[in-house]
Motif scaffolding. Structure first.
Motif, PDB file in Angstrom:
ATOM      1  N   GLU A   1      -0.651  -1.853   4.764  1.00  0.00           N
ATOM      2  CA  GLU A   1      -0.586  -3.080   5.554  1.00  0.00           C
ATOM      3  C   GLU A   1       0.881  -3.433   5.729  1.00  0.00           C
ATOM      4  O   GLU A   1       1.652  -3.363   4.776  1.00  0.00           O
ATOM      5  CB  GLU A   1      -1.273  -4.240   4.837  1.00  0.00           C
ATOM      6  CG  GLU A   1      -2.751  -4.094   4.671  1.00  0.00           C
ATOM      7  CD  GLU A   1      -3.371  -5.268   3.926  1.00  0.00           C
ATOM      8  OE1 GLU A   1      -4.572  -5.197   3.677  1.00  0.00           O
ATOM      9  OE2 GLU A   1      -2.661  -6.237   3.582  1.00  0.00           O
TER      10      GLU A   1
ATOM     11  N   TYR B   1     -11.766   5.551  10.017  1.00  0.00           N
ATOM     12  CA  TYR B   1     -11.308   4.187  10.286  1.00  0.00           C
ATOM     13  C   TYR B   1     -10.102   4.226  11.208  1.00  0.00           C
ATOM     14  O   TYR B   1      -9.244   5.089  11.092  1.00  0.00           O
ATOM     15  CB  TYR B   1     -10.943   3.467   8.987  1.00  0.00           C
ATOM     16  CG  TYR B   1     -12.130   3.235   8.102  1.00  0.00           C
ATOM     17  CD1 TYR B   1     -12.975   2.160   8.325  1.00  0.00           C
ATOM     18  CD2 TYR B   1     -12.417   4.105   7.052  1.00  0.00           C
ATOM     19  CE1 TYR B   1     -14.072   1.944   7.519  1.00  0.00           C
ATOM     20  CE2 TYR B   1     -13.510   3.905   6.241  1.00  0.00           C
ATOM     21  CZ  TYR B   1     -14.340   2.825   6.479  1.00  0.00           C
ATOM     22  OH  TYR B   1     -15.428   2.615   5.683  1.00  0.00           O
TER      23      TYR B   1
ATOM     24  N   GLY C   1       0.794  -1.206   0.000  1.00  0.00           N
ATOM     25  CA  GLY C   1       0.000   0.000   0.000  1.00  0.00           C
ATOM     26  C   GLY C   1       0.831   1.263   0.000  1.00  0.00           C
ATOM     27  O   GLY C   1       2.043   1.246  -0.157  1.00  0.00           O
TER      28      GLY C   1
ATOM     29  N   THR D   1      -4.866   3.584   7.774  1.00  0.00           N
ATOM     30  CA  THR D   1      -5.367   4.431   6.710  1.00  0.00           C
ATOM     31  C   THR D   1      -5.330   5.882   7.168  1.00  0.00           C
ATOM     32  O   THR D   1      -5.330   6.162   8.379  1.00  0.00           O
ATOM     33  CB  THR D   1      -6.803   4.031   6.307  1.00  0.00           C
ATOM     34  OG1 THR D   1      -7.265   4.920   5.298  1.00  0.00           O
ATOM     35  CG2 THR D   1      -7.745   4.066   7.484  1.00  0.00           C
TER      36      THR D   1
ATOM     37  N   CYS E   1      -2.429  -2.497  10.122  1.00  0.00           N
ATOM     38  CA  CYS E   1      -3.272  -2.037   9.028  1.00  0.00           C
ATOM     39  C   CYS E   1      -3.681  -0.612   9.364  1.00  0.00           C
ATOM     40  O   CYS E   1      -4.214  -0.363  10.450  1.00  0.00           O
ATOM     41  CB  CYS E   1      -4.495  -2.928   8.890  1.00  0.00           C
ATOM     42  SG  CYS E   1      -5.584  -2.468   7.545  1.00  0.00           S
TER      43      CYS E   1
ATOM     44  N   SER F   1      -6.595   2.646  12.837  1.00  0.00           N
ATOM     45  CA  SER F   1      -5.479   1.760  12.525  1.00  0.00           C
ATOM     46  C   SER F   1      -5.539   0.601  13.506  1.00  0.00           C
ATOM     47  O   SER F   1      -6.077   0.730  14.603  1.00  0.00           O
ATOM     48  CB  SER F   1      -4.154   2.496  12.680  1.00  0.00           C
ATOM     49  OG  SER F   1      -4.060   3.538  11.746  1.00  0.00           O
TER      50      SER F   1
ATOM     51  N   TYR G   1      -3.579   3.957   2.465  1.00  0.00           N
ATOM     52  CA  TYR G   1      -3.896   2.641   3.031  1.00  0.00           C
ATOM     53  C   TYR G   1      -2.611   1.824   3.064  1.00  0.00           C
ATOM     54  O   TYR G   1      -1.902   1.736   2.067  1.00  0.00           O
ATOM     55  CB  TYR G   1      -4.949   1.903   2.209  1.00  0.00           C
ATOM     56  CG  TYR G   1      -5.219   0.519   2.749  1.00  0.00           C
ATOM     57  CD1 TYR G   1      -6.051   0.339   3.841  1.00  0.00           C
ATOM     58  CD2 TYR G   1      -4.604  -0.587   2.187  1.00  0.00           C
ATOM     59  CE1 TYR G   1      -6.273  -0.921   4.364  1.00  0.00           C
ATOM     60  CE2 TYR G   1      -4.825  -1.854   2.705  1.00  0.00           C
ATOM     61  CZ  TYR G   1      -5.656  -2.019   3.790  1.00  0.00           C
ATOM     62  OH  TYR G   1      -5.869  -3.259   4.307  1.00  0.00           O
TER      63      TYR G   1
END
Length: 179
Positions: free
Chosen positions: A20, A53, A14, A48, A46, A55, A18
């Motif tokens: 990972e 959202y 990514g 963003t 993970c 992490s 985003y």
């Protein structure tokens, strides 16, 4: 060897929007002449830049075994995240469990062919195949492909005594090149 083998791995997928990441420490040990087992502890991240959202940071693990059927044929089994650890506390979506079964065949001392079946619990079964060629006494060249999704891979490696280093990349039809 009597001590076994210790390994480390870092992968990144990514960009800033985003991302990972996975950092792993693994240990493997031969048990007699025909079986080897291993375990890997995995730190997963993970994240963003989207403010809606969170992490997430999780720990999981993998286990594997190999059986040396003949001097030229090896069969292996690997399972990652067998208990489907959840992505984070707010979402019940688990990180996929992945099971792999593979075989390696040494055609000559310099040329090896491999095949693997991989089943991610959320995807179709994927077939992977590859070739490895040893040249210049300790340098490796590797080519491979995978179905579902279609991916082409290539890499090189060097082995000197008990130390080795490898680098590889893949070309995905939608995502492009990932070193």
């Amino acid at each position: 060897s009597e001590v076994g083998a210790l390994g480390m791995r870092y992968t990144h997928f990514g960009k800033a929007i985003y991302s990972e990441q996975r950092l792993s420490a693994a240990y493997s040990q031969r048990l007699g002449n025909h079986v080897a087992v291993g375990a890997e502890l995995c730190y997963l991240y993970c994240g963003t830049t989207d403010v809606y959202y969170d992490s997430c940071h999780r720990l999981s693990f993998a286990v594997a075994s190999q059986m040396y059927i003949t001097p030229d044929i090896t069969i292996g089994f690997h399972v990652f995240n067998p208990f489907a650890v959840a992505l984070n506390a707010n979402y019940s979506l688990p990180i996929p469990s992945v099971v792999r079964l593979g075989m390696a065949y040494s055609i000559t001392p310099e040329l090896m062919a491999t095949v693997e079946l991989e089943k991610n619990i959320y995807m179709r079964c994927s077939i992977r195949s590859g070739m490895e060629y040893v040249f210049l006494n300790g340098f490796y060249a590797r080519l491979g492909f995978s179905t579902a999704p279609l991916i082409y891979t290539f890499g090189v490696g060097v082995e000197r005594g008990r130390w080795s280093a490898d680098i590889g990349t893949q070309v995905h039809n939608a995502l492009g090149v990932s070193p």
